[in-house]
Design a protein around this motif. Structure first.
Motif, PDB file in Angstrom:
ATOM      1  N   VAL A  31      23.223  62.108  40.026  1.00 14.17           N
ATOM      2  CA  VAL A  31      22.068  62.885  39.567  1.00 14.17           C
ATOM      3  C   VAL A  31      22.551  64.231  39.032  1.00 14.17           C
ATOM      4  N   ARG A  33      21.006  67.953  37.306  1.00  8.65           N
ATOM      5  CA  ARG A  33      19.780  68.755  37.236  1.00  8.65           C
ATOM      6  C   ARG A  33      19.834  69.686  36.042  1.00  8.65           C
ATOM      7  N   GLN A  36      13.647  72.597  33.896  1.00  7.50           N
ATOM      8  CA  GLN A  36      12.469  71.972  34.489  1.00  7.50           C
ATOM      9  C   GLN A  36      11.241  72.008  33.577  1.00  7.50           C
ATOM     10  N   ALA A 132       9.683  63.369  33.896  1.00  2.00           N
ATOM     11  CA  ALA A 132      10.381  63.274  35.178  1.00  2.00           C
ATOM     12  C   ALA A 132      11.873  63.472  34.996  1.00  2.00           C
ATOM     13  N   PHE A 161      15.859  66.158  35.323  1.00  2.00           N
ATOM     14  CA  PHE A 161      16.864  65.398  36.066  1.00  2.00           C
ATOM     15  C   PHE A 161      17.458  64.339  35.148  1.00  2.00           C
ATOM     16  N   TRP A 163      19.507  60.776  35.840  1.00  2.00           N
ATOM     17  CA  TRP A 163      20.018  59.816  36.812  1.00  2.00           C
ATOM     18  C   TRP A 163      21.000  58.884  36.126  1.00  2.00           C
ATOM     19  N   ALA A 192      16.124  56.276  44.352  1.00  5.43           N
ATOM     20  CA  ALA A 192      15.890  57.707  44.150  1.00  5.43           C
ATOM     21  C   ALA A 192      14.982  57.952  42.947  1.00  5.43           C
ATOM     22  N   GLU A 195      11.371  57.001  43.941  1.00 11.02           N
ATOM     23  CA  GLU A 195      10.759  57.976  44.834  1.00 11.02           C
ATOM     24  C   GLU A 195      10.343  59.236  44.075  1.00 11.02           C
ATOM     25  N   ALA A 196      11.206  59.722  43.185  1.00 14.92           N
ATOM     26  CA  ALA A 196      10.893  60.925  42.421  1.00 14.92           C
ATOM     27  C   ALA A 196       9.697  60.700  41.499  1.00 14.92           C
ATOM     28  N   GLU A 199       6.361  60.379  43.432  1.00 13.62           N
ATOM     29  CA  GLU A 199       5.853  61.682  43.884  1.00 13.62           C
ATOM     30  C   GLU A 199       5.160  62.416  42.749  1.00 13.62           C
ATOM     31  N   LEU A 200       5.792  62.451  41.577  1.00 14.39           N
ATOM     32  CA  LEU A 200       5.173  63.122  40.431  1.00 14.39           C
ATOM     33  C   LEU A 200       3.859  62.461  40.038  1.00 14.39           C
TER      34      LEU A 200
END
Length: 207
Positions: A31, A33, A36, A132, A161, A163, A192, A195-196, A199-200
């Motif tokens: 991952v 970063r 944002q 995302a 992000f 991935w 992962a 899950e990300a 959530e968003l």
């Protein structure tokens, strides 16, 4: 912070910045970063080639392949959601902030397509879309060539992000992926991502 896009040179098209080559190795973490949100000073991609749009019917997630063969169908089958057919979802009253995941293969053509799509988002062309991140899928087993790793790192600086999905031999042999038999490393990364994105998406479902 300077413009992260200015240092990008598509693999095979010219010399990379020395600093990029010095700091880049062929093995990338799972991952990465980056920014944002869209950034001031980022220009839209040059030329008229851009992905089309379509009205969103739900929050998503939307799997947006930056090019043909990026994996829209595979990710929809593994993690649910909606295939974009290489188009950006446009916000609607039912889906004011659709959640999008960009997809690309880690090849010269794939990374260039991903760069253009990500740069379009970073320049503010899709202000109501929630990006995302970017999923880069390995195109071959083994270590990543240095030039592709360098390009990947630059692109990752412009999206929330990135991935890195390792090579999945099962997908090449059968055209499908079974969670139970999948190797540990790709399963960890895919979990992962799921899950990300979940959530968003759950945060933006209209009440």
């Amino acid at each position: 912070m300077g413009n992260r896009w200015t240092g990008f040179v598509a693999p095979g098209t010219g010399a990379q910045a020395v600093s990029l080559l010095d700091e880049t190795v062929s093995e990338l973490p799972p991952v990465l970063r980056g920014a944002q949100a869209p950034q001031q000073g980022i220009s839209a991609p040059d030329g008229d080639v851009r992905l089309e749009r379509f009205p969103a019917s739900s929050i998503g997630p939307y799997w947006l392949g930056a090019h043909g063969g990026a994996g829209e169908t595979t990710f929809r089958e593994l993690l649910d959601g909606v295939e974009c057919h290489h188009r950006w979802p446009s916000p609607t009253p039912e889906a004011p902030s659709p959640v999008v995941v960009l997809l690309a293969r880690q090849t010269h053509r794939g990374l260039e397509s991903a760069r253009r799509a990500a740069q379009g988002w970073a320049s503010g062309q899709h202000p109501d879309v929630v990006l995302a991140g970017l999923v880069i899928v390995a195109d071959t087993p083994g270590k990543t060539p240095r030039s592709l790793a360098a390009a990947t790192r630059v692109i990752s600086g412009g999206v929330p992000f990135t991935w890195m999905v390792p090579w999945i031999e099962e997908l090449r042999l059968t055209g499908a992926v079974d969670w139970e038999s999948m190797a540990r490393e790709p399963r960890k990364v895919l979990t992962a991502i799921g899950e990300a994105v979940d959530e968003l998406t759950s945060e933006r479902i209209p009440q």
